[in-house]
Design a protein around this motif. Structure first.
Motif, short mmCIF file in Angstrom:
data_model
loop_
_atom_site.label_atom_id
_atom_site.label_comp_id
_atom_site.label_asym_id
_atom_site.label_seq_id
_atom_site.Cartn_x
_atom_site.Cartn_y
_atom_site.Cartn_z
N ALA A 96 56.48 43.00 104.53
CA ALA A 96 57.42 44.08 104.23
C ALA A 96 56.69 45.31 103.68
O ALA A 96 57.01 46.45 104.03
CB ALA A 96 58.49 43.61 103.25
N PHE A 97 55.69 45.08 102.84
CA PHE A 97 54.88 46.18 102.29
C PHE A 97 54.19 46.93 103.43
O PHE A 97 54.22 48.16 103.48
CB PHE A 97 53.84 45.62 101.32
CG PHE A 97 52.84 46.64 100.85
CD1 PHE A 97 53.16 47.55 99.85
CD2 PHE A 97 51.58 46.71 101.43
CE1 PHE A 97 52.24 48.50 99.43
CE2 PHE A 97 50.65 47.65 101.01
CZ PHE A 97 50.99 48.56 100.01
N ARG A 98 53.58 46.19 104.34
CA ARG A 98 52.88 46.84 105.46
C ARG A 98 53.84 47.61 106.35
O ARG A 98 53.50 48.69 106.84
CB ARG A 98 52.11 45.79 106.26
CG ARG A 98 50.90 45.28 105.50
CD ARG A 98 50.11 44.29 106.28
NE ARG A 98 48.86 44.01 105.59
CZ ARG A 98 47.97 43.15 106.00
NH1 ARG A 98 48.17 42.46 107.11
NH2 ARG A 98 46.86 42.96 105.32
N ARG A 99 55.02 47.10 106.56
CA ARG A 99 56.02 47.82 107.38
C ARG A 99 56.45 49.11 106.68
O ARG A 99 56.59 50.14 107.32
CB ARG A 99 57.22 46.92 107.66
CG ARG A 99 56.90 45.85 108.65
CD ARG A 99 58.09 44.98 108.95
NE ARG A 99 57.72 44.03 109.98
CZ ARG A 99 58.36 42.91 110.21
NH1 ARG A 99 59.42 42.58 109.49
NH2 ARG A 99 57.97 42.10 111.16
N ALA A 100 56.64 49.05 105.39
CA ALA A 100 57.02 50.25 104.64
C ALA A 100 55.92 51.29 104.71
O ALA A 100 56.17 52.49 104.88
CB ALA A 100 57.34 49.89 103.18
N ARG A 101 54.68 50.86 104.57
CA ARG A 101 53.55 51.80 104.64
C ARG A 101 53.41 52.40 106.04
O ARG A 101 53.11 53.57 106.21
CB ARG A 101 52.24 51.12 104.24
CG ARG A 101 52.24 50.49 102.85
CD ARG A 101 52.35 51.41 101.62
NE ARG A 101 53.25 52.51 101.63
CZ ARG A 101 54.53 52.49 101.22
NH1 ARG A 101 55.07 51.39 100.77
NH2 ARG A 101 55.27 53.58 101.25
N ALA A 102 53.65 51.59 107.07
CA ALA A 102 53.57 52.09 108.45
C ALA A 102 54.65 53.14 108.71
O ALA A 102 54.38 54.18 109.30
CB ALA A 102 53.70 50.93 109.43
N ALA A 103 55.86 52.86 108.24
CA ALA A 103 56.94 53.83 108.42
C ALA A 103 56.65 55.12 107.66
O ALA A 103 56.92 56.23 108.15
CB ALA A 103 58.28 53.23 107.97
N ASN A 104 56.06 54.99 106.49
CA ASN A 104 55.72 56.18 105.71
C ASN A 104 54.58 56.96 106.38
O ASN A 104 54.57 58.19 106.37
CB ASN A 104 55.35 55.82 104.27
CG ASN A 104 55.41 57.02 103.37
OD1 ASN A 104 56.38 57.79 103.42
ND2 ASN A 104 54.40 57.22 102.57
N ALA A 105 53.63 56.26 106.99
CA ALA A 105 52.57 56.94 107.74
C ALA A 105 53.17 57.77 108.86
O ALA A 105 52.77 58.92 109.09
CB ALA A 105 51.57 55.93 108.29
N LEU A 106 54.16 57.21 109.54
CA LEU A 106 54.83 57.95 110.61
C LEU A 106 55.57 59.16 110.07
O LEU A 106 55.47 60.26 110.63
CB LEU A 106 55.80 57.02 111.36
CG LEU A 106 56.58 57.67 112.50
CD1 LEU A 106 55.64 58.15 113.60
CD2 LEU A 106 57.62 56.70 113.04
N LEU A 107 56.28 58.97 108.97
CA LEU A 107 56.99 60.10 108.37
C LEU A 107 56.02 61.21 107.99
O LEU A 107 56.25 62.39 108.31
CB LEU A 107 57.77 59.63 107.14
CG LEU A 107 58.53 60.70 106.34
CD1 LEU A 107 59.56 61.41 107.21
CD2 LEU A 107 59.18 60.09 105.12
N LEU A 108 54.93 60.86 107.36
CA LEU A 108 53.94 61.87 106.97
C LEU A 108 53.28 62.52 108.19
O LEU A 108 52.98 63.72 108.19
CB LEU A 108 52.87 61.25 106.07
CG LEU A 108 53.33 60.81 104.69
CD1 LEU A 108 52.26 59.97 104.02
CD2 LEU A 108 53.71 62.00 103.84
N ALA A 109 53.07 61.73 109.25
CA ALA A 109 52.43 62.25 110.47
C ALA A 109 53.32 63.24 111.19
O ALA A 109 52.84 64.00 112.04
CB ALA A 109 52.06 61.10 111.40
N SER A 110 54.59 63.27 110.84
CA SER A 110 55.52 64.19 111.50
C SER A 110 55.28 65.64 111.11
O SER A 110 55.76 66.55 111.79
CB SER A 110 56.97 63.81 111.19
OG SER A 110 57.26 64.05 109.82
N ALA A 111 54.53 65.87 110.05
CA ALA A 111 54.28 67.25 109.60
C ALA A 111 52.94 67.33 108.87
O ALA A 111 52.89 67.38 107.65
CB ALA A 111 55.42 67.71 108.68
#
Length: 143
Positions: A96-111
């Motif tokens: 779950a931690f890794r999934r949260a970090r991956a989703a946050n990486a995507l969010l940050l990569a958006s801008a």
């Protein structure tokens, strides 16, 4: 404090040598590795990733939806972590931690507006389970 510098100061220096356009592409690719590595299967996140990789901007509602997904994944991983009494539960919390970090990486990569954000995307990708050598290769265009 640049969290990526705690892992590899040389990588941070290499990031600083890249243009923002290059970093936007690199961060999109790092986010893609993160999502694959953490086995997130979500049509919305996949669609957002495709648009980021195509160099498109996401809308405010899309960014808000992504932020809510990150928050929900963070809440889930914290709840699992706090209640992990066995090895199996600890493993679920780590996933779950890794999934949260991956989703946050995507969010940050958006801008990727500056090099600090790029470093944060790479750090979050690492936290999601992407190995440091793969991230180095992305930054060096060796992937």
């Amino acid at each position: 404090m640049n969290r990526l510098a705690t892992l590899d100061e040389n990588l941070v220096n290499e990031v600083r040598q890249r243009s923002l356009a290059e970093l936007a592409r690199i961060c999109g690719e790092a986010a893609a590795l993160s999502l694959t590595n953490s086995e997130i299967h979500d049509e919305f996140l996949d669609a957002c990733l495709s648009r980021i990789l195509a160099g498109e901007s996401l809308s405010v509602p899309e960014l808000s939806s992504m932020a809510r997904i990150v928050e929900a994944l963070d809440d889930e991983q914290w709840a699992l972590h706090e209640n992990a009494d066995s090895e199996a539960e600890s493993t679920r919390a780590l996933i779950a931690f890794r999934r949260a970090r991956a989703a946050n990486a995507l969010l940050l990569a958006s801008a990727v507006e500056n090099r600090d954000i790029a470093c944060e995307v790479l750090y979050e990708s690492y936290a999601s389970g992407v190995d440091l050598e793969s991230l180095r290769c992305l930054v060096r265009d060796e992937f």
